[in-house]
Design a protein around this motif. Structure first.
Motif, PDB file in Angstrom:
ATOM      1  N   SER A  46       0.701  -1.068   0.035  1.00 51.17           N
ATOM      2  CA  SER A  46      -0.061  -0.122  -0.163  1.00 51.17           C
ATOM      3  C   SER A  46       1.080   1.151  -0.059  1.00 51.17           C
ATOM      4  O   SER A  46       1.895   1.369   0.656  1.00 51.17           O
ATOM      5  CB  SER A  46      -0.977   0.052   1.375  1.00 51.17           C
ATOM      6  OG  SER A  46      -1.796  -1.160   1.344  1.00 51.17           O
ATOM      7  N   PHE A  47       0.651   2.194  -0.745  1.00 56.46           N
ATOM      8  CA  PHE A  47       1.333   3.413  -1.060  1.00 56.46           C
ATOM      9  C   PHE A  47       0.321   4.470  -1.663  1.00 56.46           C
ATOM     10  O   PHE A  47      -0.746   4.320  -1.867  1.00 56.46           O
ATOM     11  CB  PHE A  47       2.338   3.311  -1.956  1.00 56.46           C
ATOM     12  CG  PHE A  47       1.962   2.817  -3.418  1.00 56.46           C
ATOM     13  CD1 PHE A  47       1.858   3.615  -4.196  1.00 56.46           C
ATOM     14  CD2 PHE A  47       1.801   1.464  -3.507  1.00 56.46           C
ATOM     15  CE1 PHE A  47       1.305   3.371  -5.701  1.00 56.46           C
ATOM     16  CE2 PHE A  47       1.398   1.036  -4.605  1.00 56.46           C
ATOM     17  CZ  PHE A  47       1.276   1.821  -5.879  1.00 56.46           C
ATOM     18  N   SER A  48       0.814   5.861  -1.244  1.00 53.67           N
ATOM     19  CA  SER A  48       0.285   7.147  -1.559  1.00 53.67           C
ATOM     20  C   SER A  48       0.686   7.586  -2.671  1.00 53.67           C
ATOM     21  O   SER A  48       1.752   8.409  -2.397  1.00 53.67           O
ATOM     22  CB  SER A  48      -0.004   7.708  -0.795  1.00 53.67           C
ATOM     23  OG  SER A  48      -0.680   7.331   0.594  1.00 53.67           O
ATOM     24  N   ASN A 102      -4.200  12.612  -1.905  1.00 53.18           N
ATOM     25  CA  ASN A 102      -5.439  12.069  -1.761  1.00 53.18           C
ATOM     26  C   ASN A 102      -5.768  10.592  -1.916  1.00 53.18           C
ATOM     27  O   ASN A 102      -6.997  10.097  -2.246  1.00 53.18           O
ATOM     28  CB  ASN A 102      -6.670  12.875  -2.347  1.00 53.18           C
ATOM     29  CG  ASN A 102      -6.425  12.949  -3.853  1.00 53.18           C
ATOM     30  OD1 ASN A 102      -5.294  12.621  -4.415  1.00 53.18           O
ATOM     31  ND2 ASN A 102      -7.368  13.225  -4.564  1.00 53.18           N
ATOM     32  N   HIS A 103      -4.749   9.777  -2.529  1.00 47.01           N
ATOM     33  CA  HIS A 103      -4.996   8.448  -3.091  1.00 47.01           C
ATOM     34  C   HIS A 103      -4.121   7.405  -2.170  1.00 47.01           C
ATOM     35  O   HIS A 103      -3.046   7.749  -1.755  1.00 47.01           O
ATOM     36  CB  HIS A 103      -4.453   8.288  -4.307  1.00 47.01           C
ATOM     37  CG  HIS A 103      -5.438   8.893  -5.417  1.00 47.01           C
ATOM     38  ND1 HIS A 103      -6.278   8.263  -6.132  1.00 47.01           N
ATOM     39  CD2 HIS A 103      -5.748  10.157  -5.761  1.00 47.01           C
ATOM     40  CE1 HIS A 103      -6.872   8.980  -7.008  1.00 47.01           C
ATOM     41  NE2 HIS A 103      -6.440  10.372  -6.684  1.00 47.01           N
ATOM     42  N   ILE A 121      -9.772   6.774  -2.158  1.00 49.16           N
ATOM     43  CA  ILE A 121      -9.719   8.129  -2.837  1.00 49.16           C
ATOM     44  C   ILE A 121     -10.426   9.174  -1.644  1.00 49.16           C
ATOM     45  O   ILE A 121     -11.666   9.167  -1.636  1.00 49.16           O
ATOM     46  CB  ILE A 121     -10.329   8.385  -4.244  1.00 49.16           C
ATOM     47  CG1 ILE A 121      -9.600   7.108  -5.194  1.00 49.16           C
ATOM     48  CG2 ILE A 121     -10.103   9.766  -4.672  1.00 49.16           C
ATOM     49  CD1 ILE A 121     -10.401   7.089  -6.383  1.00 49.16           C
ATOM     50  N   SER A 122      -9.617  10.344  -1.385  1.00 51.51           N
ATOM     51  CA  SER A 122     -10.311  11.226  -0.699  1.00 51.51           C
ATOM     52  C   SER A 122     -10.644  12.459  -1.434  1.00 51.51           C
ATOM     53  O   SER A 122     -10.051  13.216  -2.064  1.00 51.51           O
ATOM     54  CB  SER A 122      -9.399  11.664   0.632  1.00 51.51           C
ATOM     55  OG  SER A 122      -9.863  12.642   1.349  1.00 51.51           O
ATOM     56  N   LEU A 123     -11.846  12.904  -1.455  1.00 48.02           N
ATOM     57  CA  LEU A 123     -12.580  13.711  -2.260  1.00 48.02           C
ATOM     58  C   LEU A 123     -13.038  15.108  -1.381  1.00 48.02           C
ATOM     59  O   LEU A 123     -13.964  15.271  -1.224  1.00 48.02           O
ATOM     60  CB  LEU A 123     -13.715  13.029  -3.053  1.00 48.02           C
ATOM     61  CG  LEU A 123     -13.429  11.848  -3.889  1.00 48.02           C
ATOM     62  CD1 LEU A 123     -14.821  11.364  -4.579  1.00 48.02           C
ATOM     63  CD2 LEU A 123     -12.429  12.386  -5.034  1.00 48.02           C
ATOM     64  N   ASP A 134     -12.989  16.944   2.296  1.00 48.09           N
ATOM     65  CA  ASP A 134     -13.041  16.665   3.698  1.00 48.09           C
ATOM     66  C   ASP A 134     -14.181  15.626   4.192  1.00 48.09           C
ATOM     67  O   ASP A 134     -14.267  15.024   5.058  1.00 48.09           O
ATOM     68  CB  ASP A 134     -13.285  17.871   4.638  1.00 48.09           C
ATOM     69  CG  ASP A 134     -11.971  18.964   4.610  1.00 48.09           C
ATOM     70  OD1 ASP A 134     -10.874  18.430   4.443  1.00 48.09           O
ATOM     71  OD2 ASP A 134     -12.074  20.047   4.879  1.00 48.09           O
ATOM     72  N   LYS A 135     -15.043  15.584   3.230  1.00 48.66           N
ATOM     73  CA  LYS A 135     -16.466  14.867   3.305  1.00 48.66           C
ATOM     74  C   LYS A 135     -16.796  13.763   2.558  1.00 48.66           C
ATOM     75  O   LYS A 135     -17.354  12.777   3.283  1.00 48.66           O
ATOM     76  CB  LYS A 135     -17.694  15.809   3.340  1.00 48.66           C
ATOM     77  CG  LYS A 135     -17.660  17.014   4.487  1.00 48.66           C
ATOM     78  CD  LYS A 135     -18.805  17.827   4.106  1.00 48.66           C
ATOM     79  CE  LYS A 135     -19.139  19.015   5.266  1.00 48.66           C
ATOM     80  NZ  LYS A 135     -19.176  18.760   6.560  1.00 48.66           N
ATOM     81  N   TRP A 136     -15.867  13.662   1.564  1.00 48.67           N
ATOM     82  CA  TRP A 136     -16.333  12.555   0.512  1.00 48.67           C
ATOM     83  C   TRP A 136     -15.353  11.772   0.430  1.00 48.67           C
ATOM     84  O   TRP A 136     -13.974  11.987   0.438  1.00 48.67           O
ATOM     85  CB  TRP A 136     -16.641  13.003  -0.854  1.00 48.67           C
ATOM     86  CG  TRP A 136     -18.120  13.864  -0.819  1.00 48.67           C
ATOM     87  CD1 TRP A 136     -18.077  15.185  -0.725  1.00 48.67           C
ATOM     88  CD2 TRP A 136     -19.189  13.341  -1.022  1.00 48.67           C
ATOM     89  NE1 TRP A 136     -19.311  15.432  -0.903  1.00 48.67           N
ATOM     90  CE2 TRP A 136     -20.239  14.356  -1.112  1.00 48.67           C
ATOM     91  CE3 TRP A 136     -19.771  12.150  -1.273  1.00 48.67           C
ATOM     92  CZ2 TRP A 136     -21.712  14.172  -1.428  1.00 48.67           C
ATOM     93  CZ3 TRP A 136     -21.222  11.877  -1.738  1.00 48.67           C
ATOM     94  CH2 TRP A 136     -22.044  13.093  -1.628  1.00 48.67           C
ATOM     95  N   GLU A 137     -15.382  10.198   0.462  1.00 50.92           N
ATOM     96  CA  GLU A 137     -14.435   9.282   0.256  1.00 50.92           C
ATOM     97  C   GLU A 137     -14.880   8.292  -0.813  1.00 50.92           C
ATOM     98  O   GLU A 137     -16.187   7.781  -0.756  1.00 50.92           O
ATOM     99  CB  GLU A 137     -14.000   8.803   1.372  1.00 50.92           C
ATOM    100  CG  GLU A 137     -12.822   7.770   1.218  1.00 50.92           C
ATOM    101  CD  GLU A 137     -12.041   6.998   2.452  1.00 50.92           C
ATOM    102  OE1 GLU A 137     -11.206   6.448   2.341  1.00 50.92           O
ATOM    103  OE2 GLU A 137     -12.675   7.373   3.382  1.00 50.92           O
ATOM    104  N   LEU A 138     -13.986   7.842  -1.895  1.00 51.82           N
ATOM    105  CA  LEU A 138     -14.468   6.690  -2.825  1.00 51.82           C
ATOM    106  C   LEU A 138     -13.603   5.685  -2.884  1.00 51.82           C
ATOM    107  O   LEU A 138     -12.476   5.962  -2.736  1.00 51.82           O
ATOM    108  CB  LEU A 138     -14.796   7.457  -4.322  1.00 51.82           C
ATOM    109  CG  LEU A 138     -14.863   6.491  -5.403  1.00 51.82           C
ATOM    110  CD1 LEU A 138     -16.290   5.936  -5.354  1.00 51.82           C
ATOM    111  CD2 LEU A 138     -14.759   7.158  -6.852  1.00 51.82           C
TER     112      LEU A 138
END
Length: 651
Positions: free
Chosen positions: A338-340, A344-345, A382-384, A386-390
């Protein structure tokens, strides 16, 4: 009436529940305290807070399990949302998630598969007894297909047993429990278990050990003392794990576990003049694993190799041909990193190779069948803002008989605030036919000698396309959740009669892809801290399981199920709880074709004698609901009202 038109109604009910619950809960919880959130790993194969898990997940803690009489995994998860215990034959139970079959529930121990003996041994529940409650840190129940991470068998969901880990300080516990029934027909039992873990070389080498002995005497049928409602069981299980941390970034675990189990039951043969005989099973199991985890500057890594084996030998007192012997071996190696690559990924990439082998004299002429599975998967969290995450992911499995199979999954989270999270997603799952089902040479006597069953090499995998949407809320003393879901299941495999199907002995059955099912429903639940040191937790599941070919309701699934627990601590040293489990009426495959609703009520207490020892006591099934002993409509047995007393010591 077209049942597909009911789905908008379900989402309307869900929306109304969200509106009513969040408004009331938010108002009440303004001055409440913030509860600590559990950590889960099963939903993404990495650590996350429970409220941030991109799936419907329930956590059952080890401390909760050790405060009540838990003999196996089925009892441990009984009462959790979306879970029903269903009959698998011989009075035994399996774990069904959201109306899917027990064999479509994948059981893991620390993220690793245990032998799927149900694919080789009829009416097997051997997966339920691998780990005693004393050694469990928590159990994570994931509802919905998780083939995007775990491949075949995770068609309905995953039950992952997380075991306790050694720390920099020695700790341990010992538990003993005795259980007594009141009808003089047996079925009570006792067990002894222990856990110990700590450093051998502080900061470098640690050790975990645990073991269990459990026994349950035969539960004699009240209708005929020559028959067993539940068989006699005696089992020993043990495990040892060495943990080496050569530096702050690496950890290596070497684990070995083994178990021996003896079971027998009195049963009845088929035919016009049936004979009564005793069937004995000797079960041996082993599990060995080696893993390396790394926490690096660029990300994390994990590499594992492990193998589990289960062997069963059968004897019959009447001298008739026995079932087996069977030996099921599952060896696997997997790796992931796992890596970034971007802020935001979080990307996780992994692969697996697994070899399963079945030794059984009926599977083919050589008595052995095996196949190799290759798989790779990718997941992007994926962090979209402050509120959304996919969360996007897919696993690609290469099966010897079917080639490559993709299992994609998409999940969206919206954090309205710190207390309220909306969740929704779609995922695909699959389950490949077993080695026996696919073997063109497989032939065995089944149904107590009434028919012969043969394999079918033309079978296709079972598949599931699942949808869910809902919310989770937690603020102060309140928690609430609601989820609507739908499973579209194709190519369900069933045994069907193909030759001489008049009902007389001598018929031939085979496996075919015959069913298409649509299982939709709603899960609603919540909890609240009450005055006088009390707490209420409750959940309700509505199922609408339909055979799409006939429009009829699928059997062996209750439309309504509800569970509630009231916990009360009247003294600092005393914890008590009252549990109520309601299972509604359902269509069944038993002779009558239906099963009535029933309610199980149990009460238990845990009294601390001092800081190191506590006494457990209580009554299970206060209403003395006998199920299979009262009526042939029920697919599994229950011992009825029973009393238990236990002692637990810890350091």
């Amino acid at each position: 009436m077209n049942n597909d038109r009911l789905l908008p109604g379900y989402f309307f009910i869900l929306a109304a529940t969200i509106t009513a619950s969040t408004g009331a809960l938010a108002q009440t919880a303004e001055d409440g305290t913030i509860l600590l959130e559990p950590i889960v790993v099963t939903a993404t194969s990495s650590e996350r807070f429970l409220k941030d898990a991109p799936a419907s997940v329930t956590v059952v803690t080890g401390e909760e399990l050790r405060e009540r009489p838990v003999q196996d995994l089925a009892q441990a998860v009984e009462g959790t949302p979306g879970v029903q215990l269903t009959g698998i034959g011989l009075g035994r139970r399996g774990i069904s998630i959201r109306g899917m079959l027990p064999e479509q529930t994948l059981v893991l121990v620390d993220g690793m598969r245990v032998s799927n003996s149900a694919s080789a041994v009829a009416h097997s529940d051997y997966e339920l007894g691998w780990v005693p409650a004393e050694a469990i840190e928590r159990i994570e129940v994931v509802r919905g297909p998780m083939s995007s991470l775990y491949g075949s068998e995770a068609l309905g969901g995953v039950v992952n047993i997380i075991t306790r880990q050694a720390t920099d300080k020695w700790r341990g516990s010992f538990g003993s429990l005795g259980q007594l029934t009141e009808h003089g027909l047996g079925g009570g039992g006792h067990n002894f278990s222990f856990y110990a873990g700590g450093p051998i070389i502080p900061g470098i080498l640690g050790l975990n050990i645990w073991g269990q002995y459990r026994a349950r005497p035969e539960l004699v049928s009240p209708h005929d003392e020559r028959l067993s409602s539940l068989g006699d069981e005696k089992a020993f299980t043990g495990n040892a794990t060495l943990t080496w941390t050569p530096d702050a970034q690496q950890r290596i675990d070497l684990s070995y576990g083994a178990g021996s189990e003896k079971r027998w039951r009195n049963t009845q043969g088929a035919g016009r003049f049936p004979t009564f005989y005793r069937s004995d099973d000797d079960i041996t199991r082993r599990h060995v694993s080696l893993s390396h985890t790394g926490d690096w500057d660029w990300g994390t890594s994990r590499v594992r190799i492990y193998s589990s084996m289960l062997e069963r030998e059968n004897e019959r007192s009447d001298g008739a041909p026995v079932s087996g012997p069977q030996k099921f071996t599952d060896a696997a190696g997997d790796a992931q990193v796992s890596f970034s690559p971007l802020d935001n990924h979080k990307v996780t990439v992994g692969g697996e190779i697994r070899r399963e082998r079945l030794d059984d004299p009926t599977v083919n002429e050589s008595g052995r069948a095996e196949q190799t599975h290759f798989a790779t998967f990718i997941q992007d969290e994926i962090s979209l803002g402050d509120k959304w995450e996919l969360v996007l992911g897919s696993r690609f499995d290469d099966h010897e008989a079917f080639g490559w199979h993709a299992s994609p999954r998409t999940y969206l989270l919206y954090h309205l605030n710190d207390a309220l999270t909306f969740k929704g997603g779609v995922g695909a799952g699959f389950k490949a036919p077993t080695l026996k089902q696919l073997s063109p040479e497989y032939e065995a006597i089944a149904g107590g000698g009434r028919f012969t069953i043969v394999g079918n090499p033309d079978l296709e995998p079972e598949t599931n396309l699942s949808f869910e949407a809902g919310f989770e809320y937690q603020q102060g003393i309140w928690s609430a959740r609601a989820m609507a879901f739908q499973n579209n299941v194709d190519n369900l495999i069933q045994a069907v009669c193909v030759i001489r199907c008049s009902g007389a002995p001598g018929a031939t059955w085979s496996y075919e892809n015959v069913d298409e099912a649509r299982i939709r429903g709603i899960e609603i639940g919540g909890g609240v801290e009450l005055p006088w040191d009390m707490r209420l937790d409750a959940n309700y599941t509505l199922l609408d399981p339909i055979d799409r070919a006939t429009g009829e309701r699928l059997p062996d699934r209750s439309r309504h199920a509800a569970n509630a627990t009231v916990s009360w601590s009247p003294l600092e040293s005393l914890k008590t709880s009252l549990r109520v489990n309601y299972i509604g009426s359902q269509k069944t495959t038993t002779a009558s074709g239906s099963q009535g609703a029933y309610t199980l009520v149990s009460v238990n207490g845990d009294y601390a004698l001092n800081e190191h020892a506590s006494l457990q006591f209580g009554i299970e099934n206060i209403g003395d609901v006998r199920l299979a002993d009262e009526s042939g409509d029920y697919a599994f047995a229950d011992e009825g009202r029973r009393y238990f007393l236990g002692l637990r010591a810890k350091f």
